[in-house]
Design an enzyme around this catalytic site. Structure first.
Site, PDB file in Angstrom:
ATOM      1  N   TYR A 280      -2.450   0.804  10.583  1.00  0.00           N
ATOM      2  CA  TYR A 280      -2.304   0.203   9.308  1.00  0.00           C
ATOM      3  C   TYR A 280      -1.103   1.048   8.751  1.00  0.00           C
ATOM      4  CZ  TYR A 280      -3.554  -0.489   4.250  1.00  0.00           C
ATOM      5  OH  TYR A 280      -3.631  -0.806   3.017  1.00  0.00           O
TER       6      TYR A 280
ATOM      7  N   SER B 149       0.825  -1.245  -0.067  1.00  0.00           N
ATOM      8  CA  SER B 149      -0.141   0.010  -0.064  1.00  0.00           C
ATOM      9  C   SER B 149       0.892   1.302  -0.048  1.00  0.00           C
ATOM     10  CB  SER B 149      -1.008   0.032   1.050  1.00  0.00           C
ATOM     11  OG  SER B 149      -1.545   1.196   1.486  1.00  0.00           O
TER      12      SER B 149
ATOM     13  N   LYS C 266       2.325  -1.095   7.569  1.00  0.00           N
ATOM     14  CA  LYS C 266       2.474  -1.114   6.221  1.00  0.00           C
ATOM     15  C   LYS C 266       4.028  -0.653   6.017  1.00  0.00           C
ATOM     16  CE  LYS C 266      -0.903  -2.972   4.179  1.00  0.00           C
ATOM     17  NZ  LYS C 266      -0.570  -4.576   3.623  1.00  0.00           N
TER      18      LYS C 266
END
Length: 261
Positions: free
Chosen positions: A148, A135, A152
Site C-alpha cells: 500500500y 491517501s 500509493k
C-alpha cells in the site's frame, strides 16, 4: 465552480469515500456513473444519487476500457474521473508477488490506464478533471503494508506528473490524501490500524467536503487531515528524525500487540 450537468465517473463508488464522492457530485447537479466490483453496492449508490451503475474490474486494461466506453455512451462526455478504487493488503517485503502486482494494478495502473483513454479528448477540448484518491500514505508512508505504501507513492507521483505536464492545457488534477477514514478498508486493518488511525479517523463525507474545498481553491493536494501537511514538511526537511519517529511508532505497535520481535 459548478458541476451542474457534468459527467462524472467514480471507481470504487459502491461504498466509503467513493460513495461520498458520488453523493456530493450528484448534489451539485452532476450526472454520475458509479463503478464497483460489487454490483449490489454500485447499484444501491447509483439508485440513491440518480446515477448509473457499472460493474467490473477497473484495474485491468479491459475493465477500464469497458468502463470509459460505457460511461461515454451514458454521459456523452466524461468531465471528471475519480480514480478512487484501492486495496490495502497487509504485509512487508515478503508479501507474495501476486499481491504486490494486484496492489500496483489497482492503486497505480488503474489511474494510468484511465488517463491514457481520457487525456486525448480532454486536451483536445481544453478541460477535464482527474481526481486521484491517494491517501496520506502516498505523502508519508504507512506501517504494516509495504504494498500500500509503495503503490500509493506511485499514485501520487502519477498525479503530480499529470498536473505538471498538462496543467497549461486545461487539465485539473486533485490528489486526495486522507489518513484514517471510517470505511471497510480501515476496519480490515484490525487492531494495528485502529491504534494508528482510529482516534483521528473521519467520516467519508468529510473527505468529499475537503475535495470540493480544494476544487474551489484550485489546489492540487487535498488534505482532509490538515496536520498531514506538517508531517509532510518534517519528512522532507528532517528525514532521519521523521524516520526515527515512525520507527518509534512501529515499536509501540509491536509492544501493544504483543509482537515478540
Amino acid at each position: 465552480m459548478t458541476f451542474s450537468g457534468a459527467g462524472v465517473v467514480i471507481t470504487g463508488g459502491g461504498g466509503g469515500i467513493g460513495a461520498a464522492f458520488a453523493r456530493r457530485f450528484a448534489a451539485e447537479g452532476a450526472r454520475v456513473v458509479v463503478a464497483d466490483l460489487n454490483a449490489g453496492a454500485a447499484g444501491e449508490v447509483a439508485k440513491e444519487v440518480g446515477g448509473t451503475a457499472f460493474t467490473g474490474d477497473v484495474a485491468t486494461e479491459d475493465g477500464v476500457t469497458r468502463l470509459i466506453e460505457s460511461a461515454r455512451e451514458t454521459l456523452g462526455e466524461i468531465d471528471v474521473y475519480c480514480a478512487n478504487a484501492g486495496i490495502a493488503p497487509q504485509g512487508g517485503e515478503d508479501t507474495p508477488e501476486d499481491v504486490w502486482a494486484r496492489a500496483w494494478d489497482v492503486n497505480v495502473m488503474a489511474h494510468v490506464r484511465a488517463a491514457k483513454l481520457l487525456t486525448p479528448r480532454w486536451l483536445e477540448r481544453g478541460n477535464g478533471r482527474f481526481v486521484a484518491t491517494v491517501s496520506a500514505a502516498g505523502l508519508l508512508t504507512i506501517l504494516g503494508s509495504a504494498p500500500y505504501a509503495v503503490s500509493k507513492h506511485g499514485a501520487l507521483a502519477f498525479a503530480e506528473w499529470l498536473s505538471a505536464t498538462y496543467r497549461h492545457r486545461g487539465l485539473k488534477v486533485q490528489a486526495v490524501c486522507p489518513q484514517g477514514v471510517r470505511t471497510a478498508m480501515l476496519e480490515d486493518t484490525g487492531p494495528a490500524g485502529d491504534l494508528l488511525m482510529g482516534a483521528s479517523a473521519i467520516e467519508p463525507s468529510a473527505v468529499a467536503d475537503a475535495l470540493f474545498a480544494a476544487i474551489d481553491e484550485d489546489r492540487f493536494l487535498v488534505l482532509p487531515h490538515p496536520e498531514v501537511a506538517d508531517y509532510y514538511a518534517a519528512r522532507a526537511t528532517q528525514p532521519d528524525r521523521w524516520l526515527g519517529g515512525m520507527n518509534k511508532l512501529q515499536r509501540k505497535i509491536e509492544q501493544a500487540l504483543g509482537d515478540p520481535s
